[in-house]
Design a protein around this motif. Structure first.
Motif, PDB file in Angstrom:
ATOM      1  N   PRO A  85       1.322  -0.725   0.155  1.00 20.65           N
ATOM      2  CA  PRO A  85       0.012   0.221  -0.115  1.00 20.65           C
ATOM      3  C   PRO A  85       0.714   1.193   0.092  1.00 20.65           C
ATOM      4  CG  PRO A  85       0.094  -1.330   2.082  1.00 20.65           C
ATOM      5  CD  PRO A  85       0.273  -1.655   1.481  1.00 20.65           C
ATOM      6  N   MET A  86       2.230   1.347   0.649  1.00 22.09           N
ATOM      7  CA  MET A  86       3.197   2.509   0.042  1.00 22.09           C
ATOM      8  C   MET A  86       3.517   2.931  -0.717  1.00 22.09           C
ATOM      9  SD  MET A  86       6.611   2.679   2.508  1.00 22.09           S
ATOM     10  CE  MET A  86       6.175   3.062   3.893  1.00 22.09           C
ATOM     11  N   ASN A  87       3.973   2.164  -1.737  1.00 27.69           N
ATOM     12  CA  ASN A  87       4.132   2.137  -2.727  1.00 27.69           C
ATOM     13  C   ASN A  87       2.865   2.168  -3.573  1.00 27.69           C
ATOM     14  OD1 ASN A  87       6.584   2.097  -3.250  1.00 27.69           O
ATOM     15  ND2 ASN A  87       6.852   0.640  -1.760  1.00 27.69           N
ATOM     16  N   PHE A  88       2.076   1.375  -3.657  1.00 25.76           N
ATOM     17  CA  PHE A  88       0.862   1.615  -4.887  1.00 25.76           C
ATOM     18  C   PHE A  88      -0.383   1.911  -4.004  1.00 25.76           C
ATOM     19  CE2 PHE A  88       3.929  -1.801  -5.805  1.00 25.76           C
ATOM     20  CZ  PHE A  88       4.487  -0.660  -6.878  1.00 25.76           C
ATOM     21  N   LEU A  89      -1.479   2.212  -3.822  1.00 23.96           N
ATOM     22  CA  LEU A  89      -2.720   2.875  -2.507  1.00 23.96           C
ATOM     23  C   LEU A  89      -2.417   4.006  -3.024  1.00 23.96           C
ATOM     24  CD1 LEU A  89      -5.296   2.220  -1.779  1.00 23.96           C
ATOM     25  CD2 LEU A  89      -4.425   1.749   0.365  1.00 23.96           C
ATOM     26  N   GLN A  90      -3.116   4.656  -4.218  1.00 23.75           N
ATOM     27  CA  GLN A  90      -2.678   6.325  -4.288  1.00 23.75           C
ATOM     28  C   GLN A  90      -4.548   6.743  -2.590  1.00 23.75           C
ATOM     29  OE1 GLN A  90      -3.191   4.334  -6.520  1.00 23.75           O
ATOM     30  NE2 GLN A  90      -1.249   3.828  -7.995  1.00 23.75           N
ATOM     31  N   ALA A  91      -3.902   7.591  -2.863  1.00 23.28           N
ATOM     32  CA  ALA A  91      -5.144   8.960  -2.104  1.00 23.28           C
ATOM     33  C   ALA A  91      -6.551   8.974  -2.647  1.00 23.28           C
ATOM     34  CB  ALA A  91      -4.444   9.872  -1.246  1.00 23.28           C
ATOM     35  N   ASP A  92      -6.748   8.864  -4.389  1.00 25.11           N
ATOM     36  CA  ASP A  92      -7.276   9.279  -4.381  1.00 25.11           C
ATOM     37  C   ASP A  92      -8.330   7.435  -4.978  1.00 25.11           C
ATOM     38  OD1 ASP A  92      -6.203   8.485  -6.148  1.00 25.11           O
ATOM     39  OD2 ASP A  92      -7.203   9.748  -8.209  1.00 25.11           O
ATOM     40  N   LYS A  93      -8.212   6.230  -4.386  1.00 25.51           N
ATOM     41  CA  LYS A  93      -8.317   4.798  -4.894  1.00 25.51           C
ATOM     42  C   LYS A  93      -8.779   4.638  -3.703  1.00 25.51           C
ATOM     43  CE  LYS A  93      -6.317   4.676  -9.468  1.00 25.51           C
ATOM     44  NZ  LYS A  93      -5.650   3.968 -10.486  1.00 25.51           N
ATOM     45  N   GLN A  94      -9.255   3.272  -3.599  1.00 27.44           N
ATOM     46  CA  GLN A  94      -9.688   2.366  -3.153  1.00 27.44           C
ATOM     47  C   GLN A  94      -8.537   0.603  -2.725  1.00 27.44           C
ATOM     48  OE1 GLN A  94     -13.796   1.843  -2.436  1.00 27.44           O
ATOM     49  NE2 GLN A  94     -13.570  -0.025  -3.738  1.00 27.44           N
ATOM     50  N   ALA A  95      -8.003  -0.082  -2.014  1.00 18.82           N
ATOM     51  CA  ALA A  95      -7.599  -1.256  -2.375  1.00 18.82           C
ATOM     52  C   ALA A  95      -8.877  -2.043  -2.187  1.00 18.82           C
ATOM     53  CB  ALA A  95      -6.707  -1.786  -1.277  1.00 18.82           C
ATOM     54  N   SER A  96      -8.612  -3.618  -2.820  1.00 23.12           N
ATOM     55  CA  SER A  96      -9.672  -4.422  -2.468  1.00 23.12           C
ATOM     56  C   SER A  96      -9.431  -5.436  -1.618  1.00 23.12           C
ATOM     57  CB  SER A  96     -10.665  -4.580  -3.843  1.00 23.12           C
ATOM     58  OG  SER A  96     -11.001  -4.319  -3.675  1.00 23.12           O
ATOM     59  N   TYR A  97      -9.309  -6.677  -0.946  1.00 23.85           N
ATOM     60  CA  TYR A  97      -9.175  -7.729  -0.058  1.00 23.85           C
ATOM     61  C   TYR A  97     -10.159  -8.702   0.687  1.00 23.85           C
ATOM     62  CZ  TYR A  97      -4.410  -4.593   1.513  1.00 23.85           C
ATOM     63  OH  TYR A  97      -3.135  -4.035   1.194  1.00 23.85           O
ATOM     64  N   ILE A  98      -8.977  -9.352   0.192  1.00 22.80           N
ATOM     65  CA  ILE A  98     -10.153 -10.537   0.335  1.00 22.80           C
ATOM     66  C   ILE A  98      -9.858 -11.344   1.576  1.00 22.80           C
ATOM     67  CG2 ILE A  98     -11.668 -12.374  -0.697  1.00 22.80           C
ATOM     68  CD1 ILE A  98     -10.334 -11.429  -3.287  1.00 22.80           C
ATOM     69  N   MET A  99     -10.800 -11.047   2.433  1.00 22.07           N
ATOM     70  CA  MET A  99     -10.430 -11.574   3.756  1.00 22.07           C
ATOM     71  C   MET A  99     -10.997 -12.970   4.189  1.00 22.07           C
ATOM     72  SD  MET A  99      -9.562  -8.718   4.242  1.00 22.07           S
ATOM     73  CE  MET A  99      -9.126  -9.157   6.523  1.00 22.07           C
ATOM     74  N   THR A 100      -9.604 -13.907   4.280  1.00 20.93           N
ATOM     75  CA  THR A 100      -9.756 -15.466   4.351  1.00 20.93           C
ATOM     76  C   THR A 100      -9.050 -16.090   5.470  1.00 20.93           C
ATOM     77  OG1 THR A 100      -7.823 -15.679   2.392  1.00 20.93           O
ATOM     78  CG2 THR A 100      -9.945 -16.275   2.231  1.00 20.93           C
ATOM     79  N   GLY A 101      -8.431 -15.227   6.372  1.00 22.43           N
ATOM     80  CA  GLY A 101      -7.715 -15.780   7.772  1.00 22.43           C
ATOM     81  C   GLY A 101      -7.084 -14.308   8.483  1.00 22.43           C
ATOM     82  N   ALA A 102      -5.998 -14.940   9.366  1.00 17.75           N
ATOM     83  CA  ALA A 102      -5.750 -14.270   9.943  1.00 17.75           C
ATOM     84  C   ALA A 102      -4.124 -13.338   9.280  1.00 17.75           C
ATOM     85  CB  ALA A 102      -4.428 -15.118  10.817  1.00 17.75           C
ATOM     86  N   TRP A 103      -3.787 -13.591   8.119  1.00 11.38           N
ATOM     87  CA  TRP A 103      -2.658 -13.274   7.293  1.00 11.38           C
ATOM     88  C   TRP A 103      -3.328 -12.092   6.434  1.00 11.38           C
ATOM     89  CZ3 TRP A 103       1.345 -13.231  10.224  1.00 11.38           C
ATOM     90  CH2 TRP A 103       1.739 -14.552  10.835  1.00 11.38           C
ATOM     91  N   SER A 104      -4.518 -12.108   5.354  1.00  9.61           N
ATOM     92  CA  SER A 104      -5.461 -11.128   5.011  1.00  9.61           C
ATOM     93  C   SER A 104      -5.309 -10.264   6.448  1.00  9.61           C
ATOM     94  CB  SER A 104      -6.321 -11.618   4.364  1.00  9.61           C
ATOM     95  OG  SER A 104      -7.546 -12.384   5.292  1.00  9.61           O
ATOM     96  N   GLU A 105      -6.085 -11.165   7.329  1.00 14.72           N
ATOM     97  CA  GLU A 105      -6.342  -9.458   8.691  1.00 14.72           C
ATOM     98  C   GLU A 105      -5.325  -8.174   9.379  1.00 14.72           C
ATOM     99  OE1 GLU A 105      -7.726 -11.255  11.644  1.00 14.72           O
ATOM    100  OE2 GLU A 105      -9.733 -11.739  10.907  1.00 14.72           O
TER     101      GLU A 105
END
Length: 362
Positions: A85-105
């Protein structure tokens, strides 16, 4: 030599005996240099050869296309949770996360420091027993990226097929199943993995990144946390974990000798089946955590019907030479991690132990 343990540790985990023996033979005097690989400069010609051999082997084994860079970094997958996210999550966009366990959390939590991550699918309500159905994953066409964890060590689930994300980069944490089966690398913008499960000892993090993404990095990222820093210097910007990279290269050589990723995948399927059959044929004495269609070939999680018997099983297993069968501290139960280097004989020994334990205690 002392009898080797049946090593089912979740990570750091088993390494191929052949690799360990070869490293032992080369430890003092590596390639007639008069030095150990651990003693020589990372700028030396010998290490440069080792380093580039490892990159070339991984590219060949995994059929990595030419438009991808292979990086050897440090900090584990946990640092990648931040770097992405530091490199690729821009301020005007959102990032989609698929939650399947502790590491995705954990990955989702880190992304909050840099922008707007959104959970677009989750199986938490089902205690992470399964992978979300592809049709249930909804993300925006303008999202910065879609992130998933390909295999979940704690809950014992694994993706069998991956979502099609079109122009949105798909990013995968493959720490616990990289190189365990063939993967179409071209589906992904970034694949990252800590080495300590299937690739070698702890200390190296492999990042496979599509080159066009390097041109889209956010500005004002510290030097050591920029992917371009490492891509531009062939992962030699600063002192890398030299011994870990050497061992990674030796494990890749071992995979080649075993017939490549396709052969390893068939072996992994056979190993997992041995233990899953013991669970499924136990008439409820053992119960698997993951639903059958989401079962991992790398981490087999199960419970014993009676909690006291479960404690007894783990104690007796330890006394019998089985290591690492305790479930993760957050969920308990039992877990057998059957990574690439775990031999079929170890899985058969565990099956026999489980059957015998059941016969004695049911």
């Amino acid at each position: 030599m002392t009898q080797r343990a049946y090593n089912f540790n979740a990570g750091p985990s088993a390494l191929p005996v052949e690799v360990l023996e070869n490293a032992q033979q080369q430890l003092i005097n590596f390639r007639d240099s008069g030095m150990s690989i651990m003693e020589m400069s990372h700028r030396s010609a010998i290490f440069d050869e080792v380093h580039n051999e490892a990159i070339a082997r991984l590219k060949k084994l995994y059929a990595i296309p030419e438009n991808y860079e292979v990086l050897f970094l440090q900090g584990g997958a946990s640092l990648q949770f931040t770097m992405i996210p530091m490199n690729f999550l821009q301020a005007d966009k959102q990032a989609s996360y698929i939650m399947t366990g502790a590491w995705s959390e954990k990955a989702f939590k880190e992304a909050k420091f840099f922008g707007t991550p959104v959970q677009v699918a989750s199986t938490k309500e089902n205690k992470y027993r399964n992978i979300p159905a592809l049709e249930d994953i909804q993300f925006g066409a303008d999202d910065a990226y879609v992130h998933l964890t390909s295999n979940n060590t704690i809950y014992g689930t694994q993706w069998k097929e991956f979502p099609e994300t079109g122009n949105v980069p798909l990013i995968a944490d493959m720490s616990s199943d990289i190189l365990s089966k063939p993967v179409d690398i071209s589906k992904f913008g970034i694949i990252y993995a800590g080495a300590q499960k299937n690739l070698g000892p702890s200390g190296v993090t492999v990042v496979i990144i599509r080159k066009d993404l390097l041109e889209k990095e956010n500005a004002n990222v510290p030097t050591m946390l920029k992917y371009t820093t490492h891509a531009d210097s062939n992962s030699l910007y600063n002192t890398p974990p030299t011994f870990g990279i050497y061992m990674l290269g030796e494990v890749l050589k071992w995979v080649e000798e075993k017939g490549g990723v396709e052969a390893i995948a068939k072996h992994n399927e056979a190993k997992a089946k041995v233990i899953y059959d013991a669970i499924d044929n136990s008439n409820g004495f053992y119960t698997g955590h993951a639903t059958p269609e989401s079962r991992s070939l790398m981490n087999i999680t199960f419970r014993v019907a009676d909690e006291e018997l479960e404690k007894q099983l783990l104690a007796e297993a330890k006394a019998a030479g089985f290591v690492g069968l305790n479930g993760h501290r957050s969920v308990g139960g039992c877990r057998a991690s059957t990574y690439n280097a775990v031999p079929l004989e170890a899985c058969e020994a565990l099956r026999d132990f489980m059957v015998e334990f059941q016969n004695k205690n049911q």
